[in-house]
Design a protein around this motif. Structure first.
Motif, PDB file in Angstrom:
ATOM      1  N   ARG A   8      -6.313   3.397   0.046  1.00 31.24           N
ATOM      2  CA  ARG A   8      -5.329   2.543   0.708  1.00 31.24           C
ATOM      3  C   ARG A   8      -5.957   1.797   1.873  1.00 31.24           C
ATOM      4  O   ARG A   8      -7.016   2.157   2.369  1.00 31.24           O
ATOM      5  CB  ARG A   8      -4.142   3.388   1.185  1.00 31.24           C
ATOM      6  CG  ARG A   8      -3.358   3.931   0.016  1.00 31.24           C
ATOM      7  CD  ARG A   8      -2.151   4.721   0.452  1.00 31.24           C
ATOM      8  NE  ARG A   8      -1.570   5.367  -0.731  1.00 31.24           N
ATOM      9  CZ  ARG A   8      -0.823   6.436  -0.693  1.00 31.24           C
ATOM     10  NH1 ARG A   8      -0.513   6.984   0.455  1.00 31.24           N
ATOM     11  NH2 ARG A   8      -0.361   6.951  -1.814  1.00 31.24           N
ATOM     12  N   ASN A   9      -5.283   0.728   2.273  1.00 30.83           N
ATOM     13  CA  ASN A   9      -5.698  -0.126   3.389  1.00 30.83           C
ATOM     14  C   ASN A   9      -7.023  -0.845   3.116  1.00 30.83           C
ATOM     15  O   ASN A   9      -7.754  -1.183   4.037  1.00 30.83           O
ATOM     16  CB  ASN A   9      -5.776   0.669   4.698  1.00 30.83           C
ATOM     17  CG  ASN A   9      -4.438   1.260   5.073  1.00 30.83           C
ATOM     18  OD1 ASN A   9      -3.415   0.573   5.046  1.00 30.83           O
ATOM     19  ND2 ASN A   9      -4.426   2.539   5.394  1.00 30.83           N
ATOM     20  N   ASN A  40       9.102   4.325   1.555  1.00 29.92           N
ATOM     21  CA  ASN A  40       7.705   3.887   1.433  1.00 29.92           C
ATOM     22  C   ASN A  40       7.532   2.592   2.225  1.00 29.92           C
ATOM     23  O   ASN A  40       7.460   1.499   1.675  1.00 29.92           O
ATOM     24  CB  ASN A  40       7.333   3.691  -0.041  1.00 29.92           C
ATOM     25  CG  ASN A  40       5.851   3.503  -0.233  1.00 29.92           C
ATOM     26  OD1 ASN A  40       5.124   3.203   0.704  1.00 29.92           O
ATOM     27  ND2 ASN A  40       5.400   3.655  -1.464  1.00 29.92           N
ATOM     28  N   ASN A  42       5.087   1.269   4.001  1.00 26.31           N
ATOM     29  CA  ASN A  42       3.880   0.454   3.827  1.00 26.31           C
ATOM     30  C   ASN A  42       3.995  -0.438   2.595  1.00 26.31           C
ATOM     31  O   ASN A  42       3.660  -1.627   2.648  1.00 26.31           O
ATOM     32  CB  ASN A  42       2.637   1.337   3.724  1.00 26.31           C
ATOM     33  CG  ASN A  42       2.289   1.984   5.040  1.00 26.31           C
ATOM     34  OD1 ASN A  42       2.624   1.476   6.103  1.00 26.31           O
ATOM     35  ND2 ASN A  42       1.619   3.118   4.983  1.00 26.31           N
ATOM     36  N   HIS A  45       6.570  -3.200   3.169  1.00 27.12           N
ATOM     37  CA  HIS A  45       6.005  -4.257   4.018  1.00 27.12           C
ATOM     38  C   HIS A  45       5.095  -5.183   3.205  1.00 27.12           C
ATOM     39  O   HIS A  45       5.167  -6.405   3.340  1.00 27.12           O
ATOM     40  CB  HIS A  45       5.230  -3.635   5.184  1.00 27.12           C
ATOM     41  CG  HIS A  45       4.551  -4.639   6.048  1.00 27.12           C
ATOM     42  ND1 HIS A  45       5.237  -5.447   6.916  1.00 27.12           N
ATOM     43  CD2 HIS A  45       3.247  -4.980   6.153  1.00 27.12           C
ATOM     44  CE1 HIS A  45       4.372  -6.251   7.531  1.00 27.12           C
ATOM     45  NE2 HIS A  45       3.157  -5.984   7.083  1.00 27.12           N
TER      46      HIS A  45
END
Length: 73
Positions: A8-9, A40, A42, A45
């Motif tokens: 992730r990220n 959730n 993230n 967004h």
């Protein structure tokens, strides 16, 4: 879509969403929808940033509460 925590990220989710949007456009679709768990944040967004801002449905299943979002393409 699930991106494993260790990946992730890194922009992987955004790349996948961009690809799917472009593919839907190539196929002639005018809208695309997805579902996301309401907790959730993230993912929500990311999807909102990509244009999934219209709420079609809010519901609950055996996994919890979710929202179905729509994007016009």
């Amino acid at each position: 879509m699930i991106v494993k925590e260790e990946h992730r990220n890194l922009g992987i989710g955004g790349i996948i969403i961009d690809y799917l949007i472009d593919y839907a456009k190539q196929l002639g679709y005018q809208e695309i929808a997805l579902g996301v768990d309401t907790d959730n944040l993230n993912a929500k967004h990311l999807y909102e940033k990509k244009g999934f801002i219209n709420v079609l449905f809010i519901g609950e299943d055996e996994y919890g509460e979710y929202v179905k979002l729509l994007m016009k393409i």
